[in-house]
Design a protein around this motif. Structure first.
Motif, PDB file in Angstrom:
ATOM      1  N   SER A   1       0.756  -1.377  -0.042  1.00 58.43           N
ATOM      2  CA  SER A   1       0.055   0.047  -0.042  1.00 58.43           C
ATOM      3  C   SER A   1       0.891   1.232  -0.093  1.00 58.43           C
ATOM      4  O   SER A   1       2.213   1.112   0.389  1.00 58.43           O
ATOM      5  CB  SER A   1      -0.953   0.142   1.163  1.00 58.43           C
ATOM      6  OG  SER A   1      -0.181  -0.046   2.351  1.00 58.43           O
TER       7      SER A   1
ATOM      8  N   ASP B   1       0.710   5.553   0.720  1.00 62.29           N
ATOM      9  CA  ASP B   1      -0.085   7.025   1.164  1.00 62.29           C
ATOM     10  C   ASP B   1       0.063   7.935  -0.076  1.00 62.29           C
ATOM     11  O   ASP B   1       1.152   7.926  -0.567  1.00 62.29           O
ATOM     12  CB  ASP B   1       0.551   7.661   2.309  1.00 62.29           C
ATOM     13  CG  ASP B   1       0.178   8.940   2.788  1.00 62.29           C
ATOM     14  OD1 ASP B   1      -1.237   8.857   3.007  1.00 62.29           O
ATOM     15  OD2 ASP B   1       0.912   9.915   2.724  1.00 62.29           O
TER      16      ASP B   1
ATOM     17  N   THR C   1      -4.795  10.779   0.615  1.00 58.05           N
ATOM     18  CA  THR C   1      -5.049  10.306   2.103  1.00 58.05           C
ATOM     19  C   THR C   1      -4.390  11.038   3.138  1.00 58.05           C
ATOM     20  O   THR C   1      -4.757  10.801   4.533  1.00 58.05           O
ATOM     21  CB  THR C   1      -4.474   8.706   2.151  1.00 58.05           C
ATOM     22  OG1 THR C   1      -3.254   8.587   1.485  1.00 58.05           O
ATOM     23  CG2 THR C   1      -5.553   7.909   1.315  1.00 58.05           C
TER      24      THR C   1
ATOM     25  N   ARG D   1      -4.037   7.982  -8.636  1.00 54.47           N
ATOM     26  CA  ARG D   1      -4.504   7.185  -7.634  1.00 54.47           C
ATOM     27  C   ARG D   1      -5.234   5.927  -8.474  1.00 54.47           C
ATOM     28  O   ARG D   1      -5.259   5.013  -8.046  1.00 54.47           O
ATOM     29  CB  ARG D   1      -5.760   7.985  -6.982  1.00 54.47           C
ATOM     30  CG  ARG D   1      -6.236   7.038  -5.852  1.00 54.47           C
ATOM     31  CD  ARG D   1      -6.800   7.716  -4.783  1.00 54.47           C
ATOM     32  NE  ARG D   1      -7.527   6.590  -4.055  1.00 54.47           N
ATOM     33  CZ  ARG D   1      -7.938   6.694  -2.652  1.00 54.47           C
ATOM     34  NH1 ARG D   1      -7.697   8.235  -2.033  1.00 54.47           N
ATOM     35  NH2 ARG D   1      -8.397   5.915  -1.966  1.00 54.47           N
TER      36      ARG D   1
ATOM     37  N   GLU E   1      -4.311   1.979  -8.153  1.00 56.54           N
ATOM     38  CA  GLU E   1      -5.282   1.117  -7.540  1.00 56.54           C
ATOM     39  C   GLU E   1      -5.545   0.060  -8.927  1.00 56.54           C
ATOM     40  O   GLU E   1      -5.819  -0.957  -8.508  1.00 56.54           O
ATOM     41  CB  GLU E   1      -6.698   1.807  -7.304  1.00 56.54           C
ATOM     42  CG  GLU E   1      -6.584   2.597  -6.001  1.00 56.54           C
ATOM     43  CD  GLU E   1      -7.859   3.433  -5.832  1.00 56.54           C
ATOM     44  OE1 GLU E   1      -7.892   3.853  -4.382  1.00 56.54           O
ATOM     45  OE2 GLU E   1      -8.549   3.785  -6.603  1.00 56.54           O
TER      46      GLU E   1
ATOM     47  N   GLY F   1      -2.996  -2.844  -8.591  1.00 53.81           N
ATOM     48  CA  GLY F   1      -3.271  -3.672  -7.156  1.00 53.81           C
ATOM     49  C   GLY F   1      -2.612  -2.870  -5.949  1.00 53.81           C
ATOM     50  O   GLY F   1      -2.263  -3.641  -5.089  1.00 53.81           O
ATOM     51  N   VAL F   2      -2.193  -1.539  -6.196  1.00 57.12           N
ATOM     52  CA  VAL F   2      -1.672  -0.934  -5.244  1.00 57.12           C
ATOM     53  C   VAL F   2      -2.867  -0.243  -4.176  1.00 57.12           C
ATOM     54  O   VAL F   2      -3.570   0.497  -4.839  1.00 57.12           O
ATOM     55  CB  VAL F   2      -0.581   0.065  -5.404  1.00 57.12           C
ATOM     56  CG1 VAL F   2      -0.123   0.741  -4.271  1.00 57.12           C
ATOM     57  CG2 VAL F   2       0.340  -0.495  -6.179  1.00 57.12           C
ATOM     58  N   ARG F   3      -2.753  -0.442  -2.896  1.00 56.99           N
ATOM     59  CA  ARG F   3      -3.827  -0.089  -1.890  1.00 56.99           C
ATOM     60  C   ARG F   3      -3.407   1.458  -1.647  1.00 56.99           C
ATOM     61  O   ARG F   3      -2.237   1.551  -1.247  1.00 56.99           O
ATOM     62  CB  ARG F   3      -3.787  -0.815  -0.738  1.00 56.99           C
ATOM     63  CG  ARG F   3      -4.607  -2.342  -0.753  1.00 56.99           C
ATOM     64  CD  ARG F   3      -4.940  -2.728   0.484  1.00 56.99           C
ATOM     65  NE  ARG F   3      -4.091  -2.545   1.529  1.00 56.99           N
ATOM     66  CZ  ARG F   3      -2.963  -3.470   1.937  1.00 56.99           C
ATOM     67  NH1 ARG F   3      -2.800  -4.540   1.013  1.00 56.99           N
ATOM     68  NH2 ARG F   3      -2.101  -3.258   2.671  1.00 56.99           N
ATOM     69  N   VAL F   4      -4.253   2.278  -1.531  1.00 54.60           N
ATOM     70  CA  VAL F   4      -3.907   3.824  -1.138  1.00 54.60           C
ATOM     71  C   VAL F   4      -4.441   3.938  -0.197  1.00 54.60           C
ATOM     72  O   VAL F   4      -5.856   3.914   0.032  1.00 54.60           O
ATOM     73  CB  VAL F   4      -4.437   4.595  -2.535  1.00 54.60           C
ATOM     74  CG1 VAL F   4      -4.210   6.143  -1.904  1.00 54.60           C
ATOM     75  CG2 VAL F   4      -3.943   4.331  -3.763  1.00 54.60           C
ATOM     76  N   GLU F   5      -3.813   4.052   0.863  1.00 57.84           N
ATOM     77  CA  GLU F   5      -4.073   4.384   2.386  1.00 57.84           C
ATOM     78  C   GLU F   5      -3.144   4.988   3.116  1.00 57.84           C
ATOM     79  O   GLU F   5      -1.862   4.973   2.832  1.00 57.84           O
ATOM     80  CB  GLU F   5      -4.435   2.903   2.978  1.00 57.84           C
ATOM     81  CG  GLU F   5      -3.269   2.179   2.935  1.00 57.84           C
ATOM     82  CD  GLU F   5      -3.813   0.716   3.747  1.00 57.84           C
ATOM     83  OE1 GLU F   5      -4.814   0.481   3.570  1.00 57.84           O
ATOM     84  OE2 GLU F   5      -2.818   0.057   3.953  1.00 57.84           O
TER      85      GLU F   5
END
Length: 254
Positions: free
Chosen positions: A5, A7, A32, A240, A244, A247-251
């Protein structure tokens, strides 16, 4: 190092009075973490309150973007500020933003230097230590967001503060992994497709191509998307969406 993931942070609240530089409301629907100007390079009480309210409403983490006292130069002029003074002014900026973050039902979650101070604390141990002292003086053991391998991170770790590594998709890098100074040609990358591809490379593989063509390790946990460039909102959304999509989580990192 790669991350499952990442940010996305942006510099927000960079206005003063009726003048606004960044589209805070739209960017807060994408990022985020929000690096909020605390009044020394930009920002004022009303702006800080507004951005904190919006960030809290959308679940975006609030960070204090501290800088040299340089409204006229937008914090981009290097200054020789005595260490005790810089520590006090760092704490002052964090405290000012904390009032509005708490009023919004949130809190200041991290600290990021801005502009000339950001670049200075990559190499300058005394100025880096002063920023760390300012964070400690604020009464909170807040994470420090900055370049991998910077003196800021070295001094923060010595003081027991968390550090978060950061990369810039729209800034050119030297072969040593530092940012090319803004005064030099090509320091800011304006081609959207290039920015998007660099973002994916940084997030998935932890590397970026330097200005001279070599691969540089960036090891970034957070990716900065500048909000003061043309088309910033559309580009942030594209970055973003592409992250996504692969497959990369954005958090948020905190």
């Amino acid at each position: 190092m790669t991350w499952a993931s990442i940010d996305l942070n942006a510099d927000l609240g960079e206005g003063f009075g009726h003048w606004r530089l960044t589209d805070d409301e739209q960017l807060l629907s994408v990022v985020t973490s929000a690096n909020v100007a605390c009044g020394f390079h930009a920002g004022d009480a009303v702006t800080m309150r507004r951005v904190c309210d919006l960030a809290a409403e959308r679940g975006v983490r609030i960070g204090a973007q501290v800088s040299y006292r340089d409204l006229a130069g937008f914090g981009r002029r290097s200054m020789d500020v005595p260490a005790d003074e810089l520590a006090a002014e760092t704490a002052y900026q964090i405290g000012a933003l904390e009032v509005f973050a708490r009023a919004a039902g949130s809190r200041v979650s991290y600290v990021k230097p801005h502009g000339a101070l950001y670049n200075r604390v990559v190499h300058d141990e005394e100025q880096a230590a002063a920023v760390v002292d300012g964070v400690l003086l604020s009464g909170e053991r807040l994470p420090l967001l900055g370049l991998p391998g910077s003196r800021l991170h070295t001094m923060a770790e010595k003081a027991g503060l968390p550090v978060v590594t950061e990369a810039f998709a729209d800034r050119a890098y030297t072969a040593q992994g530092t940012l090319v100074p803004r005064a030099e040609s090509g320091a800011v990358i304006s081609d959207p497709a290039t920015v998007v591809e660099r973002s994916v490379s940084m997030a998935r593989f932890g590397v970026v191509t330097s200005r001279c063509g070599s691969s540089v390790s960036v090891r970034a946990r957070s990716l900065c998307l500048h909000g003061d460039t043309a088309g910033a909102v559309a580009l942030a959304r594209e970055v973003r969406g592409r992250l996504e999509g692969v497959g990369v989580r954005v958090e948020a990192f905190v």
